[in-house]
Design an enzyme around this catalytic site. Structure first.
Site, PDB file in Angstrom:
ATOM      1  N   THR A 151      33.011  35.935  22.646  1.00  0.00           N
ATOM      2  CA  THR A 151      33.310  34.513  22.596  1.00  0.00           C
ATOM      3  C   THR A 151      34.782  34.218  22.387  1.00  0.00           C
ATOM      4  O   THR A 151      35.503  35.012  21.759  1.00  0.00           O
ATOM      5  CB  THR A 151      32.499  33.826  21.470  1.00  0.00           C
ATOM      6  OG1 THR A 151      32.734  32.415  21.504  1.00  0.00           O
ATOM      7  CG2 THR A 151      32.867  34.367  20.095  1.00  0.00           C
ATOM      8  N   ARG A 152      35.219  33.104  22.937  1.00  0.00           N
ATOM      9  CA  ARG A 152      36.529  32.522  22.613  1.00  0.00           C
ATOM     10  C   ARG A 152      36.345  31.052  22.276  1.00  0.00           C
ATOM     11  O   ARG A 152      37.235  30.232  22.484  1.00  0.00           O
ATOM     12  CB  ARG A 152      37.493  32.682  23.809  1.00  0.00           C
ATOM     13  CG  ARG A 152      38.043  34.086  23.943  1.00  0.00           C
ATOM     14  CD  ARG A 152      38.919  34.262  25.167  1.00  0.00           C
ATOM     15  NE  ARG A 152      38.202  34.022  26.387  1.00  0.00           N
ATOM     16  CZ  ARG A 152      38.648  33.242  27.369  1.00  0.00           C
ATOM     17  NH1 ARG A 152      39.799  32.638  27.276  1.00  0.00           N
ATOM     18  NH2 ARG A 152      37.925  33.080  28.450  1.00  0.00           N
ATOM     19  N   ASN A 153      35.118  30.741  21.776  1.00  0.00           N
ATOM     20  CA  ASN A 153      34.790  29.332  21.567  1.00  0.00           C
ATOM     21  C   ASN A 153      34.066  29.094  20.260  1.00  0.00           C
ATOM     22  O   ASN A 153      33.340  29.972  19.778  1.00  0.00           O
ATOM     23  CB  ASN A 153      33.846  28.881  22.683  1.00  0.00           C
ATOM     24  CG  ASN A 153      34.562  28.033  23.701  1.00  0.00           C
ATOM     25  OD1 ASN A 153      35.276  27.099  23.335  1.00  0.00           O
ATOM     26  ND2 ASN A 153      34.380  28.365  24.960  1.00  0.00           N
ATOM     27  N   ARG A 184      27.165  32.890  32.900  1.00  0.00           N
ATOM     28  CA  ARG A 184      27.736  32.587  34.206  1.00  0.00           C
ATOM     29  C   ARG A 184      29.249  32.745  34.170  1.00  0.00           C
ATOM     30  O   ARG A 184      29.863  32.414  33.170  1.00  0.00           O
ATOM     31  CB  ARG A 184      27.361  31.171  34.642  1.00  0.00           C
ATOM     32  CG  ARG A 184      27.744  30.105  33.644  1.00  0.00           C
ATOM     33  CD  ARG A 184      27.362  28.714  34.115  1.00  0.00           C
ATOM     34  NE  ARG A 184      28.159  28.359  35.273  1.00  0.00           N
ATOM     35  CZ  ARG A 184      27.711  27.660  36.295  1.00  0.00           C
ATOM     36  NH1 ARG A 184      26.472  27.227  36.324  1.00  0.00           N
ATOM     37  NH2 ARG A 184      28.485  27.386  37.302  1.00  0.00           N
ATOM     38  N   ASP A 185      29.822  33.266  35.219  1.00  0.00           N
ATOM     39  CA  ASP A 185      31.272  33.361  35.394  1.00  0.00           C
ATOM     40  C   ASP A 185      31.964  33.993  34.176  1.00  0.00           C
ATOM     41  O   ASP A 185      32.972  33.480  33.688  1.00  0.00           O
ATOM     42  CB  ASP A 185      31.864  31.974  35.685  1.00  0.00           C
ATOM     43  CG  ASP A 185      33.245  32.058  36.326  1.00  0.00           C
ATOM     44  OD1 ASP A 185      34.038  31.114  36.166  1.00  0.00           O
ATOM     45  OD2 ASP A 185      33.549  33.082  36.975  1.00  0.00           O
TER      46      ASP A 185
END
Lengths: 109, 425
Positions: B194-196, B305-306
Site C-alpha cells: 500500500t501507499r494509501n 487492478r493496475d
C-alpha cells in the site's frame, strides 16, 4: 442520444448544507456511500478537459469513479454557489463557472 | 533456522560491526549517494533483494531486460543499479577492484566493492522494463535522470541507520519479520502492498485475501481452540512523495489504527514498511514486489487492478496475467488476484464486485474519491472509512503534516526524514 457527462462531486459539509437549505435546494443533494450527501455536478467532455487544464492539481479518476477529483475546496465552494444561482447541476451551470474571471486561467492553489 | 529467500538462496546480511567498519573505511574514496541509492543499499545489505547481494553487473542487467531473469536464470524483473557520473569516476580514480565508501547526508553508510564499471543504454532499460520511453512516465524520468555509468558490486553496510518515529516501529529486516511470523504462529502470510490510507475497500481487500490465503487450512486445533495460522502483512511502501499524496506518517498510522481498532484480530494482521522508490512498471513491478515479499517470508501477495501502474501504460489486469507466464516453481509465493470492492445500497454493505449482482446500483469509491471527501471538510461515514482511521489521519496532519494529511511543498521541504545516518563514532 444524450451526450456523456462526468461528475464533479461536491461533498456537502455543514457550511454547504446550510447554503443549500437557505436556497431551498437541499433536495438537489443526493445521498451516497452509506449516508454522505453530495451535489453531483455534471460536465461535458470538453468542460472536463478545460477544468483539468485550468486546475492541474485535480485528477480524472478514470479507473474507478470516472469523476473529476481533488479540486481545491474553494473552487468547489464557488461551483456550488453557481449551481445554487442557476438552480442547476448540469453543464449549463459549469459553463457559467468557467466564465468567472478568477478561474479563467491556470489556477495555483 | 535457515532463512531461505527467492531463488532458493539463503538470506545473507552484509552488515559490519562499528569497530570493524571504522577500520575498514579508513582511506577509502567516498561517493555521496542519493536517497534512492541509500534505500537500495539498505535493502541489499539486509537481504530484501535476495539473491542479490549488491548492485547488478552488466550481465544481470542484460538478462533482466531481455529475459526477465538474472544471468543465472533466477526470475527478476527490475534492474537494481548504482549510477555515478563518469567525471566523478575519473576525478576520484575509481577502478575495478577498488572498495569505495558510500556516504549519505555526509555520513558513511555502506561500502561497495567495485566489480564492474559500465555504460548502459537507458532507453533499453525503459523499453524492456517499463514498456515505454515516454518521458511522461515517472519511471522513465527516473531512468533518464540516472548518471552515465553504472557500478556493479557487493554492498556491505558500515553504519546503523536511525529510523525516526513513527517509522522505527514498523521497520523489520527479512530475518526479523520471519522471526515475528514464527512468533505469531503464521504459516501463511499474504502481503498487502500500500501507499494509501486504508478505506474499507482496502480493509475488505485484505480480508478477502486472507480468506484466499487461508484456503482449506483448519481453523481450530484438536481442542477446538481457534488456531488460524494465517496473517496479513501490510507492507507500506516508503519512497518519494508528490504534492497531493498522503503523507507517509498518515498512511502508516492509519493502517495501525485499523489494527488497534480491532477491525482485524491481533493475531491475523500486522503493519510494516518497505523502503523502495517505485518505478511504476506495472506488471513487471508486480513480479518484483512478489519477490520482495517472498524474501520477507510471505507466502502470498495480493494484486488488485493496475498494480504499480500509472496513467494508461499497462493493461488493467496485466499484473494479474504476468504470473501465468512464469515457469513452474520460479516464484514460491502465490499471487492472489482480486477484483474491487464497492458499496452497494441494496446489499447495504461494502461488497465484492465479483459476487454482488447489483452492478447498476453499486457505488464505487476509491482512495482518490476519499481524498476529495476529506479535502471538502467532510468526515467519511464509518462504512467507508473507519472513524479511528480518520482520526489517525487528522492527528498525523497536525503532528507531521503542517496541518494537512496531504503532501504540500512545505511538507516536502521540512518533513522529518524517514531515517538518519549518524556519524560513525
Amino acid at each position: 442520444m444524450a451526450e456523456e457527462t462526468y461528475p464533479i462531486n461536491v461533498w456537502i459539509n455543514e457550511e454547504r448544507y446550510a447554503k443549500l437549505q437557505e436556497a431551498g435546494l437541499a433536495d438537489m443533494a443526493k445521498e451516497k456511500l452509506a449516508g454522505m450527501k453530495v451535489l453531483e455536478l455534471r460536465v461535458t467532455p470538453e468542460q472536463k478537459d478545460e477544468i483539468l487544464k485550468r486546475f492541474p492539481m485535480a485528477k480524472f479518476d478514470a479507473s474507478t469513479t470516472k469523476s473529476i477529483e481533488l479540486l481545491p475546496r474553494e473552487v468547489k465552494d464557488k461551483m456550488l454557489e453557481v449551481a445554487i444561482e442557476k438552480k442547476s447541476v448540469g453543464p449549463d451551470a459549469m459553463e457559467e463557472f468557467l466564465k468567472i474571471e478568477e478561474f479563467s486561467k491556470k489556477y495555483a492553489s | 533456522m535457515a532463512y531461505i529467500g527467492h531463488g532458493g538462496k539463503e538470506i545473507v546480511e552484509r552488515v559490519m560491526s562499528p569497530s570493524e567498519a571504522k577500520e575498514k573505511i579508513k582511506g577509502l574514496t567516498s561517493v555521496e549517494i542519493s536517497n534512492r541509492a541509500a534505500y537500495e543499499c539498505i535493502d541489499l545489505a539486509y537481504g530484501f533483494f535476495t539473491p542479490l547481494e549488491g548492485f547488478m553487473c552488466k550481465a544481470d542487467v542484460d538478462a533482466v531486460c531481455e529475459k526477465m531473469t538474472l544471468a543465472d536464470g533466477t526470475v527478476w524483473s527490475i534492474p537494481i543499479v548504482f549510477d555515478i557520473d563518469s567525471k566523478e569516476i575519473e576525478e576520484k580514480g575509481i577502478k575495478v577492484g577498488d572498495t569505495i565508501l558510500l556516504t549519505y547526508t555526509g555520513n558513511p553508510l555502506a561500502i561497495l566493492d567495485v566489480e564492474e564499471i559500465y555504460e548502459y543504454e537507458k532507453d533499453k532499460i525503459s523499453q524492456a522494463v517499463l514498456g515505454t520511453t515516454d518521458e511522461k512516465h515517472p519511471g522513465v524520468r527516473m531512468v533518464n535522470r540516472m548518471k552515465d555509468r553504472f557500478i556493479g558490486g557487493k554492498i556491505t553496510l558500515v553504519n546503523q541507520i536511525k529510523l525516526n518515529s513513527p517509522f522505527d516501529q514498523f521497520f523489520y529486516t527479512p530475518k526479523q519479520l520471519r522471526d515475528k511470523f514464527a512468533q505469531l504462529g503464521w504459516e501463511r502470510i499474504v502481503a498487502h502492498q500500500t501507499r494509501n490510507v486504508p478505506h474499507t475497500g482496502h480493509e475488505w481487500l485484505m480480508k478477502g485475501a486472507w480468506f484466499c490465503s487461508h484456503g482449506d487450512a483448519p481453523v481450530v486445533d484438536k481442542d477446538d481452540n481457534v488456531r488460524l495460522g494465517t496473517g496479513v502483512l501490510v507492507s507500506c511502501i516508503i519512497g518519494p512523495k508528490r504534492t497531493g499524496d498522503y503523507i507517509d506518517e498518515a498512511i502508516l498510522l492509519a493502517h495501525q489504527a485499523l489494527h488497534e481498532g480491532r477491525y482485524f484480530r491481533e493475531d491475523v494482521h500486522m503493519v510494516s514498511i518497505a523502503l523502495w522508490h517505485m518505478r511504476y512498471a506495472g506488471p513487471k513491478e508486480a513480479i518484483f514486489h512478489a519477490i520482495l515479499r517472498a524474501n520477507l517470508g510471505c507466502t502470498h501477495h495480493m494484486f488488485g487492478r493496475d498494480h504499480a501502474g500509472v496513467g494508461d501504460y499497462y493493461e488493467t489486469y496485466g499484473a494479474h496475467r504476468i504470473f501465468d507466464d512464469l515457469p513452474e516453481g520460479a516464484l514460491k509465493l502465490k499471487p492472489i488476484r482480486v477484483l474491487e470492492w464497492w458499496y452497494c445500497p441494496l446489499c447495504a454493505e461494502v461488497t465484492y464486485s465479483g459476487l454482488c449482482g447489483h452492478s447498476k446500483e453499486r457505488q464505487k469509491f476509491s482512495g482518490t474519491l476519499i481524498r476529495s471527501i476529506i479535502k471538502d471538510g467532510v468526515k467519511p461515514t464509518r462504512l467507508i472509512m473507519r472513524p479511528e482511521v480518520f482520526d489517525a489521519v487528522m492527528e498525523s496532519a497536525d503532528k507531521y503534516g503542517f496541518g494537512t494529511p496531504f503532501c504540500t511543498e512545505e511538507y516536502l521541504e521540512k518533513r522529518q526524514p524517514v531515517f538518519e545516518v549518524p556519524p560513525l563514532d
